[in-house]
Design a protein around this motif. Structure first.
Motif, mmCIF file in Angstrom:
data_model
loop_
_atom_site.group_PDB
_atom_site.id
_atom_site.type_symbol
_atom_site.label_atom_id
_atom_site.label_comp_id
_atom_site.label_asym_id
_atom_site.label_seq_id
_atom_site.Cartn_x
_atom_site.Cartn_y
_atom_site.Cartn_z
ATOM 1 N N TYR B 73 38.874 10.692 48.362
ATOM 2 C CA TYR B 73 39.489 10.641 47.040
ATOM 3 C C TYR B 73 39.087 9.347 46.339
ATOM 4 O O TYR B 73 39.164 8.266 46.902
ATOM 5 C CB TYR B 73 41.012 10.739 47.125
ATOM 6 N N ASP B 74 38.630 9.473 45.097
ATOM 7 C CA ASP B 74 38.161 8.330 44.311
ATOM 8 C C ASP B 74 39.063 8.212 43.082
ATOM 9 O O ASP B 74 39.019 9.056 42.176
ATOM 10 C CB ASP B 74 36.701 8.570 43.891
ATOM 11 N N THR B 75 39.885 7.156 43.084
ATOM 12 C CA THR B 75 40.855 7.019 41.988
ATOM 13 C C THR B 75 40.165 6.825 40.649
ATOM 14 O O THR B 75 40.684 7.256 39.616
ATOM 15 C CB THR B 75 41.809 5.837 42.243
ATOM 16 N N SER B 76 38.967 6.195 40.636
ATOM 17 C CA SER B 76 38.282 5.962 39.362
ATOM 18 C C SER B 76 37.766 7.272 38.764
ATOM 19 O O SER B 76 37.664 7.411 37.542
ATOM 20 C CB SER B 76 37.124 4.972 39.541
ATOM 21 N N LEU B 77 37.448 8.234 39.634
ATOM 22 C CA LEU B 77 36.992 9.547 39.158
ATOM 23 C C LEU B 77 38.159 10.509 38.950
ATOM 24 O O LEU B 77 38.025 11.500 38.230
ATOM 25 C CB LEU B 77 36.023 10.175 40.168
ATOM 26 N N GLY B 78 39.289 10.216 39.609
ATOM 27 C CA GLY B 78 40.401 11.158 39.568
ATOM 28 C C GLY B 78 40.074 12.448 40.295
ATOM 29 O O GLY B 78 40.581 13.528 39.959
ATOM 30 N N GLY B 79 39.206 12.335 41.300
ATOM 31 C CA GLY B 79 38.806 13.523 42.055
ATOM 32 C C GLY B 79 38.198 13.109 43.379
ATOM 33 O O GLY B 79 38.192 11.934 43.739
ATOM 34 N N PHE B 80 37.669 14.105 44.095
ATOM 35 C CA PHE B 80 37.077 13.848 45.396
ATOM 36 C C PHE B 80 35.572 13.663 45.264
ATOM 37 O O PHE B 80 34.907 14.298 44.438
ATOM 38 C CB PHE B 80 37.364 15.006 46.356
ATOM 39 N N ARG B 81 35.041 12.759 46.111
ATOM 40 C CA ARG B 81 33.613 12.532 46.171
ATOM 41 C C ARG B 81 33.122 12.992 47.548
ATOM 42 O O ARG B 81 33.829 12.814 48.540
ATOM 43 C CB ARG B 81 33.345 11.024 45.995
ATOM 44 N N THR B 82 31.937 13.589 47.587
ATOM 45 C CA THR B 82 31.388 14.032 48.870
ATOM 46 C C THR B 82 29.880 13.809 48.891
ATOM 47 O O THR B 82 29.216 13.817 47.836
ATOM 48 C CB THR B 82 31.695 15.527 49.138
ATOM 49 N N ASN B 83 29.343 13.580 50.088
ATOM 50 C CA ASN B 83 27.882 13.438 50.218
ATOM 51 C C ASN B 83 27.236 14.740 50.692
ATOM 52 O O ASN B 83 26.052 14.765 51.038
ATOM 53 C CB ASN B 83 27.520 12.264 51.142
ATOM 54 N N ILE B 84 28.010 15.814 50.707
ATOM 55 C CA ILE B 84 27.470 17.107 51.127
ATOM 56 C C ILE B 84 26.470 17.623 50.096
ATOM 57 O O ILE B 84 26.690 17.507 48.888
ATOM 58 C CB ILE B 84 28.616 18.116 51.350
ATOM 59 N N THR B 85 25.362 18.169 50.594
ATOM 60 C CA THR B 85 24.301 18.667 49.707
ATOM 61 C C THR B 85 24.286 20.197 49.676
ATOM 62 O O THR B 85 24.853 20.863 50.551
ATOM 63 C CB THR B 85 22.912 18.199 50.194
ATOM 64 N N GLU B 86 23.595 20.725 48.682
ATOM 65 C CA GLU B 86 23.469 22.169 48.537
ATOM 66 C C GLU B 86 22.794 22.769 49.783
ATOM 67 O O GLU B 86 23.186 23.833 50.264
ATOM 68 C CB GLU B 86 22.640 22.468 47.271
ATOM 69 N N GLN B 87 21.779 22.058 50.310
ATOM 70 C CA GLN B 87 21.086 22.570 51.490
ATOM 71 C C GLN B 87 22.013 22.621 52.697
ATOM 72 O O GLN B 87 21.968 23.569 53.492
ATOM 73 C CB GLN B 87 19.859 21.701 51.798
ATOM 74 N N GLN B 88 22.866 21.614 52.842
ATOM 75 C CA GLN B 88 23.829 21.612 53.955
ATOM 76 C C GLN B 88 24.766 22.814 53.875
ATOM 77 O O GLN B 88 25.105 23.421 54.889
ATOM 78 C CB GLN B 88 24.659 20.326 53.937
#
Lengths: 119, 119
Positions: B73-88
């Motif tokens: 969770y990223d408070t500056s974005l007000g949402g979740f951040r992920t490093n998951i890619t489309e290929q994954q």
């Protein structure tokens, strides 16, 4: 109403289904149901179940936040069991929408219900 | 649509509001939103976010379960951040409604996304 009993063998429940899961006292009496959960966004821990206590008729509010640690999922009941009493709910620290961010209120509430803190 | 940004200063979010919270990639691009969470009834831990990846156009499914440990969770974005890619997502272990109770599937999925297990 959605219920956790839809998938009795599953350890996991959808956030969409948890609303409506029944709550029982220690004698097995149905005292209410889960309205929604309050979840810690950072840790991913459920902090509170907000319970609609329809089974307690003398309460001033219809919904009360209950620390997650005071709720135990019981697979035989298909719902949560709690040892919280009607008198404890009446005597609980006052709450409002602003208290969710108030660690002092959270500390007093967990102490009141003798529940382990989630933080 | 309900959003975690409704109470930006609150650490706690209602299970009713988490649906619709936005998901971003590491570059800050909006790649989807939370459809619902899968919660471990016993421990009260969020196990998976089931994400609708509208921002990835080449996917065969519309919804993918993502281990909670792969969402931050990223408070500056007000949402979740992920490093998951489309290929994954394309290469992820196959899932169905029955896989929620399958620890082998869970283990392979967490390994695939290099996410810490919740159990």
């Amino acid at each position: 109403m959605a219920s956790a009993t839809q998938h009795p063998n599953h350890q996991l429940i959808s956030s969409e289904d948890v609303e409506g899961t029944e709550v029982y006292d220690m004698a097995g009496k149905n005292i209410g149901e889960v309205d929604h959960l309050m979840i810690d966004k950072m840790s991913g821990r459920v902090a509170y179940g907000v319970i609609s206590f329809g089974g307690f008729m003398g309460l001033g509010h219809s919904h009360y936040p209950v620390p997650w640690g005071a709720l135990k999922y019981d697979t035989s009941l298909g719902g949560f069991r709690t040892n919280i009493t009607e008198q404890q709910l009446k005597d609980a620290p006052e709450f409002s929408d602003d208290t969710w961010g108030d660690r002092d209120w959270e500390t007093r509430t967990h102490k009141h219900y003798a529940a382990p803190s989630y933080w």
